[in-house]
Each structure stands twice: as C-alpha cells, then as structure tokens.
Design an enzyme around this catalytic site. Structure first.
Site, PDB file in Angstrom:
ATOM      1  N   GLU A 178       0.836  -1.204   0.000  1.00 53.86           N
ATOM      2  CA  GLU A 178       0.000   0.000   0.000  1.00 53.86           C
ATOM      3  C   GLU A 178       0.867   1.250   0.000  1.00 53.86           C
ATOM      4  O   GLU A 178       1.874   1.322   0.690  1.00 53.86           O
ATOM      5  CB  GLU A 178      -0.900   0.022   1.251  1.00 53.86           C
ATOM      6  CG  GLU A 178      -1.901  -1.121   1.311  1.00 53.86           C
ATOM      7  CD  GLU A 178      -3.013  -0.991   0.271  1.00 53.86           C
ATOM      8  OE1 GLU A 178      -3.146   0.096  -0.336  1.00 53.86           O
ATOM      9  OE2 GLU A 178      -3.737  -1.986   0.070  1.00 53.86           O
TER      10      GLU A 178
ATOM     11  N   ARG B  78     -14.059   6.914  13.748  1.00 51.56           N
ATOM     12  CA  ARG B  78     -13.837   5.631  14.405  1.00 51.56           C
ATOM     13  C   ARG B  78     -13.660   5.753  15.904  1.00 51.56           C
ATOM     14  O   ARG B  78     -13.395   4.785  16.571  1.00 51.56           O
ATOM     15  CB  ARG B  78     -12.564   4.983  13.837  1.00 51.56           C
ATOM     16  CG  ARG B  78     -12.605   4.781  12.352  1.00 51.56           C
ATOM     17  CD  ARG B  78     -13.723   3.842  11.966  1.00 51.56           C
ATOM     18  NE  ARG B  78     -13.768   3.636  10.534  1.00 51.56           N
ATOM     19  CZ  ARG B  78     -14.767   3.045   9.909  1.00 51.56           C
ATOM     20  NH1 ARG B  78     -15.804   2.616  10.578  1.00 51.56           N
ATOM     21  NH2 ARG B  78     -14.735   2.896   8.615  1.00 51.56           N
TER      22      ARG B  78
ATOM     23  N   CYS C 249      -7.134  -1.901   8.364  1.00 53.88           N
ATOM     24  CA  CYS C 249      -5.842  -1.908   7.668  1.00 53.88           C
ATOM     25  C   CYS C 249      -5.393  -0.496   7.334  1.00 53.88           C
ATOM     26  O   CYS C 249      -4.231  -0.138   7.504  1.00 53.88           O
ATOM     27  CB  CYS C 249      -5.914  -2.768   6.408  1.00 53.88           C
ATOM     28  SG  CYS C 249      -6.133  -4.508   6.802  1.00 53.88           S
TER      29      CYS C 249
ATOM     30  N   HIS D 284      -1.392  -5.756   1.638  1.00 52.83           N
ATOM     31  CA  HIS D 284      -2.628  -6.538   1.609  1.00 52.83           C
ATOM     32  C   HIS D 284      -2.391  -7.837   0.839  1.00 52.83           C
ATOM     33  O   HIS D 284      -1.695  -7.843  -0.175  1.00 52.83           O
ATOM     34  CB  HIS D 284      -3.748  -5.752   0.899  1.00 52.83           C
ATOM     35  CG  HIS D 284      -4.654  -5.022   1.833  1.00 52.83           C
ATOM     36  ND1 HIS D 284      -4.913  -3.676   1.741  1.00 52.83           N
ATOM     37  CD2 HIS D 284      -5.406  -5.474   2.884  1.00 52.83           C
ATOM     38  CE1 HIS D 284      -5.762  -3.323   2.689  1.00 52.83           C
ATOM     39  NE2 HIS D 284      -6.090  -4.397   3.399  1.00 52.83           N
TER      40      HIS D 284
END
Ligand code: PCA
Length: 212
Positions: A78, A88, A141, A165
C-alpha cells in the site's frame, strides 16, 4: 534490519485470516533482516495499543503490517494511509476508547516510507501477482497504516513503516468461486520477496499503481 511483521486475527465471520497464517510461517531471518512476528486484533485503536507495546519494548528498524483484502487477486503493497479516525473514535469493539493512542491533529494522510515499488517488483519477479495499491480501504488496515505513519512522524522518526494486503487463500473462497485467491505458500513467498526488498535506499523510479 530488525523488522516487526504483524498479521491480523480473523474478522467478520472469516475462519482464518491469511495475513496471520502467512506471517506466522515467515522464517526468522530474511536476507539481512531479523523478523519478529506478531498477531494483532482487527479492532480499531486496540490494534495500536498492541503495536505500541511492541515498539516500546524493543527497537525496530521497520514495521510491516499485513492484512487480508478479500476480492483482490494480487499481493498489494500500500502506498498511503488516510486519516478517517474521526469516524472511528467510538468504534473500539463497542466500548468507549479509554486510552486512544492517536491525535486527530495528525496529517490528513501518511505515505509509507518503505520502497513499495521495489517491493512490488520483487514479488512479481518471483512470478507472483503483485500490484502497488493506492488505497488501503477504510477499515482497520488503513487505520494501522495511518497510525504507523503518525508514530513515525511523532515518536519514531527513523522507523520504516508500511502495509501489505494479501488475497484470500483457496479454502476461504470454496463457496464463492468468483473470488480470487492465492495459495498460502504463494503468499508466504510473496511476503518474503517483499521484505527482502526493504532497505533505506530511495525507491525505484517507475510509474506503478492504477490511475483509473
Ligand atoms: N483486513 C482488514 C482489516 C483486517 C484485515 O486483515 C482491512 O483490509 O482493513
């Protein structure tokens, strides 16, 4: 280098998480690197408490977090983690977070400082499908990648950090043939190739990652 490699526990009804299944099979040494493996929870914030504890108890040159990306056919280093942690803050396993190891004042996003292109190319050279990804999604992630960037910016300036990933493994997709998968063995080999390519030199100068 001393490298901490993390993998996630299974989440949302999955029986296994290929990220931890693969990470736990990594050898203790990859090229010049000493590897420490750590399973981490797929829970916002709690995951960073676990990682911070590891970083406080041992000095690592690099942290490579690995996670599952169902639906992807390639191993995908990534490029960037984005700051959406405002959404969150109360999402900590249904509990109010007590000791949130973040500041919402951090940058809007952090780019991985790993040589993600060299890593991607090195995986491909083994004949294993790989692509540079420009989005780690919006789940844990991305959170871990962003938070590692925040820790790099505020506490561990010399630490390399990044995220990879990995696809499903075949046993996860038996009931839905459409979903791509890679064998666990292939994922392990791909991660080894990615980690082997880690150094502090500048990344290679090629264009990678989809633009549309
Ligand atoms: N994959 C999720 C979180 C844990 C994992 O293995 C993600 O892509 O955000």
């Amino acid at each position: 280098m001393k490298i901490l490699v993390t993998g996630f526990d299974p989440f949302e009804g999955n029986q296994v998480n290929p990220s931890w299944e693969a990470v736990k099979q990594l050898p203790d040494h990859i090229g010049q690197h000493d590897i420490t493996k750590l399973e981490v929870p797929t829970v916002f914030h709690k995951v960073m408490n676990v990682i911070q504890q590891a970083l406080d108890s041992e000095q690592y040159d690099a942290v490579v977090a690995v996670g599952q990306a169902g639906g992807r056919a390639e191993i995908t280093p990534e490029r960037i983690g984005i700051n959406i942690d405002d959404a969150r803050i109360a999402d900590n396993d249904g509990q109010q977070p007590i000791d949130i190891p973040i500041q919402l004042k951090g940058a809007p996003a952090y780019f991985s400082n790993l040589p993600v292109k060299r890593m991607t190319e090195n995986i491909k050279q083994q004949g294993i499908p790989a692509k540079l990804s420009n989005s780690a999604g919006t789940f844990v992630c991305n959170h871990i990648l962003y938070q590692l960037g925040y820790l790099n910016a505020t506490r561990f300036p010399n630490m390399l950090f990044g995220f990879i990933h990995v696809p499903y493994i075949p046993e996860q997709v038996e009931s839905s043939e459409q979903s791509p998968s890679l064998s666990l063995d292939t994922i392990v080999k791909g991660l080894i190739a990615a980690i082997e390519a880690i150094d502090r030199n500048d990344d290679i100068k090629i264009a990678l990652g989809e633009t549309h």
